[in-house]
Design an enzyme around this catalytic site. Structure first.
Site, mmCIF file in Angstrom:
data_model
loop_
_atom_site.group_PDB
_atom_site.id
_atom_site.type_symbol
_atom_site.label_atom_id
_atom_site.label_comp_id
_atom_site.label_asym_id
_atom_site.label_seq_id
_atom_site.Cartn_x
_atom_site.Cartn_y
_atom_site.Cartn_z
ATOM 1 N N HIS A 95 0.824 -1.203 0.000
ATOM 2 C CA HIS A 95 0.000 0.000 0.000
ATOM 3 C C HIS A 95 0.857 1.252 0.000
ATOM 4 O O HIS A 95 0.558 2.233 -0.711
ATOM 5 C CB HIS A 95 -0.921 -0.036 1.230
ATOM 6 C CG HIS A 95 -1.731 1.197 1.418
ATOM 7 N ND1 HIS A 95 -1.410 2.153 2.362
ATOM 8 C CD2 HIS A 95 -2.849 1.646 0.790
ATOM 9 C CE1 HIS A 95 -2.292 3.134 2.314
ATOM 10 N NE2 HIS A 95 -3.175 2.855 1.369
ATOM 11 N N GLU A 98 2.191 1.732 -3.496
ATOM 12 C CA GLU A 98 1.111 2.235 -4.372
ATOM 13 C C GLU A 98 0.988 3.752 -4.251
ATOM 14 O O GLU A 98 0.874 4.461 -5.249
ATOM 15 C CB GLU A 98 -0.203 1.550 -4.003
ATOM 16 C CG GLU A 98 -1.418 2.061 -4.761
ATOM 17 C CD GLU A 98 -2.613 2.292 -3.863
ATOM 18 O OE1 GLU A 98 -3.237 3.374 -3.975
ATOM 19 O OE2 GLU A 98 -2.920 1.398 -3.046
ATOM 20 N N HIS A 99 1.017 4.273 -3.018
ATOM 21 C CA HIS A 99 0.968 5.721 -2.813
ATOM 22 C C HIS A 99 2.190 6.405 -3.421
ATOM 23 O O HIS A 99 2.067 7.444 -4.079
ATOM 24 C CB HIS A 99 0.907 6.030 -1.314
ATOM 25 C CG HIS A 99 -0.460 5.962 -0.728
ATOM 26 N ND1 HIS A 99 -0.977 6.957 0.076
ATOM 27 C CD2 HIS A 99 -1.439 5.028 -0.829
ATOM 28 C CE1 HIS A 99 -2.206 6.638 0.455
ATOM 29 N NE2 HIS A 99 -2.500 5.456 -0.069
ATOM 30 N N GLU A 144 -4.020 8.294 7.757
ATOM 31 C CA GLU A 144 -5.031 7.375 7.226
ATOM 32 C C GLU A 144 -5.349 6.281 8.240
ATOM 33 O O GLU A 144 -6.512 5.895 8.423
ATOM 34 C CB GLU A 144 -4.550 6.772 5.907
ATOM 35 C CG GLU A 144 -5.583 5.912 5.201
ATOM 36 C CD GLU A 144 -5.095 5.350 3.876
ATOM 37 O OE1 GLU A 144 -5.903 4.682 3.192
ATOM 38 O OE2 GLU A 144 -3.916 5.556 3.522
#
Length: 428
Positions: A55, A58-59, A135
């Site tokens: 993740h 991906e960012h 987040e």
């Protein structure tokens, strides 16, 4: 090694020499094209100390390349009226774009650039670390998200599938450029990449784009998904005093994505809690008024799966909600589903399936799922026939195999006080 091509109806497939797979479906009646680049590694491929790294990467891919800044990535997509999106799941990472057919080459250039040419600057890594830590805080404030994470962690205890896709505060704080670059280099290789596209296109056009940008990617080796996870029928209760409701997840082992009986599972889930006419919605919300939100859902993976029921209720009603769920399990095990209810569930599932495949984006995603998990392509008629073939005898048989008290796991989150749930409360 030469490229390998396969043609099946409107679906065509080519494998480049380095292992990159290219799959397309022509939809001549539309003016758009959706294209996606899929990486066959999600959070399941991570070691415990790497949890959240897929993740994180991906960012980071949106933070700039050798050719574009983060702002230029966004501006180049906006300038052609398209969109670019990405997500990380347990077993894959996806990057996709949707544009008018005439703008496909420009959009593909942007997505290929961000996937293949990230620069991973130290300052961007530090900045994005703070974004993801925020987040994590946001999701921790969302009780429906949090209860599902608690359930997964206990149901698939000590297996990567049970870990959060976002990672934890400790793992995210530990990511540095070496960790990011090392995992990226291992995962983003030819044998681990699939390109799919659907819309007003020509297969040869997509293959040409794939060759132009991806032919130089090292072949590498597919990431190992690891062992088949065991499931655990644990009862987990966590207190969070500031919550007004008690949030409940109750689940059992279910079918994998490729199991031959998966369509029976889909019908069973639809009947149990898949819509407003489902048994759980009608019994728990409409007749008893015990919950606003109550539903069941399937979480299928490559080699395992779960059927999970979620409900949000008040502390004094937790016992009645659990009892009502157990009663519905018993009914499905002991009584045939009436013909009219079976027909309603079949029609609901068929409608959901057909409507979901009307857009280029959903067709593009469906191609990826079929390539990654099945290695073949099902027509809509085949899928509809599989749904239609499910009988009420099938549903009872599967209910009897699913709803076994010793396999039932429960997770509860809320201002719970002295709440206790005993194994005998899960009799059905």
């Amino acid at each position: 090694m030469p490229a390998i091509a396969l043609v099946t109806g409107e679906v065509e497939r080519t494998v480049l020499a380095n292992g990159v797979r290219v799959v397309t479906e022509v939809m001549p009646h539309v003016r758009s094209v959706a294209a996606g680049i899929w990486v066959g590694s999600g959070s399941r491929s991570e070691r415990p100390d790497q949890n959240g790294l897929c993740h994180f990467i991906e960012h980071m891919l949106f933070k700039g390349t050798n050719r574009r800044s983060a702002e230029e990535i966004a501006r180049d997509v906006d300038s052609i009226g398209g969109n670019v999106d990405a997500f990380t799941a347990k077993e894959l990472v996806g990057f996709n774009t949707k544009v008018m057919d005439e703008h496909l080459p420009a959009a593909f250039d942007v997505v290929a650039d961000l996937v293949l040419n990230p620069i991973f600057r130290h300052e961007d890594i530090e900045r994005e670390r703070q974004v993801i830590l925020e987040e994590l805080k946001m999701e921790a404030d969302n009780p429906e998200y949090l209860i599902h994470e608690i359930f997964s962690a206990n149901f698939w205890k000590d297996h990567p599938i049970g870990r959060p896709i976002l990672g934890t505060r400790d793992t995210v704080r530990g990511f540095d450029r070496d960790a990011v670059l090392g995992f990226y280099s291992h995962a983003y290789t030819g044998s681990n990449l699939t390109i799919t596209a659907a819309g007003n296109l020509a297969h040869e056009q997509i293959v040409a784009l794939a060759r132009r940008y991806f032919e130089g990617v090292p072949r590498g080796t597919p990431l190992d998904p690891g062992p088949v996870p065991d499931t655990h029928a644990r009862v987990a209760i966590r207190s969070k005093r500031e919550l007004e409701q008690v949030h409940l997840c109750l689940g059992v082992p279910s079918y994998s994505l490729t199991d031959r009986d998966r369509f029976i599972g889909y019908i069973l889930n639809t009947i149990l809690g898949g819509g407003m006419s489902s048994r759980l919605f009608q019994t728990i919300r409409e007749r008893q008024g015990l919950a606003y939100a109550v539903f069941s859902e399937l979480s299928p993976y490559r080699d395992t799966g779960a059927l999970c029921i979620y409900a949000g209720t008040s502390l004094e009603h937790v016992g009645r909600v659990i009892s009502s769920i157990m009663s519905e399990f018993t009914r499905l095990k002991e009584e045939y589903v009436p013909d009219e209810e079976m027909r309603r569930a079949v029609n609901y599932l068929k409608g959901s399936l057909l409507l979901s495949l009307e857009s280029t984006t959903s067709r593009m995603s469906n191609l990826a799922r079929q390539e990654l998990y099945f290695g073949r392509f099902f027509t809509v008629d085949e899928l509809v026939a599989c749904v239609e073939a499910v009988t009420r005898e099938d549903v009872m048989r599967v209910a009897q195999s699913f709803f076994v008290p010793r396999h039932i796991a429960v997770s509860i989150l809320g201002n719970i006080g002295a709440l206790r749930v005993a194994r005998e409360d899960l009799a059905c």
